[in-house]
Write a protein that holds these residues in place. Sequence first.
Motif, PDB file in Angstrom:
ATOM      1  N   UNK A  48       0.823  -1.215   0.000  1.00 10.65           N
ATOM      2  CA  UNK A  48       0.000   0.000   0.000  1.00 10.65           C
ATOM      3  C   UNK A  48       0.855   1.262   0.000  1.00 10.65           C
ATOM      4  N   UNK A  49       0.187   2.403  -0.084  1.00 12.26           N
ATOM      5  CA  UNK A  49       0.902   3.676  -0.150  1.00 12.26           C
ATOM      6  C   UNK A  49       1.590   4.030   1.162  1.00 12.26           C
ATOM      7  N   UNK A  50       1.035   3.590   2.283  1.00  7.00           N
ATOM      8  CA  UNK A  50       1.621   3.950   3.582  1.00  7.00           C
ATOM      9  C   UNK A  50       1.160   2.966   4.638  1.00  7.00           C
ATOM     10  N   UNK A  51       1.797   3.032   5.790  1.00  7.59           N
ATOM     11  CA  UNK A  51       1.423   2.167   6.895  1.00  7.59           C
ATOM     12  C   UNK A  51       2.003   2.672   8.204  1.00  7.59           C
ATOM     13  N   UNK A  52       1.482   2.127   9.291  1.00 12.93           N
ATOM     14  CA  UNK A  52       1.949   2.489  10.627  1.00 12.93           C
ATOM     15  C   UNK A  52       2.043   1.219  11.455  1.00 12.93           C
ATOM     16  N   UNK A  53       3.232   0.932  11.960  1.00  7.90           N
ATOM     17  CA  UNK A  53       3.448  -0.288  12.728  1.00  7.90           C
ATOM     18  C   UNK A  53       2.901  -0.144  14.149  1.00  7.90           C
ATOM     19  N   UNK A  54       2.798  -1.275  14.833  1.00  8.02           N
ATOM     20  CA  UNK A  54       2.431  -1.253  16.242  1.00  8.02           C
ATOM     21  C   UNK A  54       3.549  -0.607  17.057  1.00  8.02           C
ATOM     22  N   UNK A  55       3.169   0.069  18.128  1.00  6.79           N
ATOM     23  CA  UNK A  55       4.162   0.751  18.960  1.00  6.79           C
ATOM     24  C   UNK A  55       5.062  -0.265  19.662  1.00  6.79           C
TER      25      UNK A  55
END
Length: 232
Positions: free
Chosen positions: A86-93
């Motif tokens: 995908x264009x972007x993502x955010x991992x788990x802290x």
Amino acid sequence: MKNFLRSTLVMMISVLALGANAQNLQYTPSQHVSGTISEDITEYNIAVSTENHEDITYQWERIENTFLMGWDYSLCDHGHCFAGIPESGKMLRISKAQSEGGQKGYFKLNFLTYNAIGKGVVKIYVYDSADYSRGDTISFTLDYSESASISNLSDNSVKFMPNPANNEVRFITQESYSNMIISDVQGRIVKMRYDLNAGTHQTNVGDLPSGVYLLRLSSDGIIRQSKLVIQH
């Protein structure tokens, strides 16, 4: 005048120190990974961590993708799996305690099928979610050659019957494997078997929800994997 020069010097040192700390992300095995897609190597990884243990959340954005249309692949990061990239993502802290325990952010690129010959590059900018400037561009540069394509015509790859499957899937192997794993698109293992000899095997999938799965056979570092579709 001396006080002014002293204050200016202190400010310059502080700015330099901040600049030095801004790019202290580390990558394993490397910031840039390259290789050849083949039957035995279909997974590539880059782990990201900080120089010192700390609380951190990694975010990322795709800045280039020239993978070929004939390649079917998925990307997993720390906490998520995606069909494609995908264009972007955010991992788990990741907490400081988790970091001290060895937890890292990571990117895991899996190839399911690859029917087009050529080379492709994916570039991703990964950064600290609290500071966009604290980041780097990582890349995967992969090649699928004509020789690999020819060898795959007579390899030991997995052959599904049927695919899509409903209640049962059968697959044929020409060698023994230590384990078989079926996982969903989130990377969660939903079925596992051990010690499979060469031959035809049957696995019941009637209890799994309809969707796309990955069936993987592995033994002694050799991995065979294919996409499995379940439709009820």
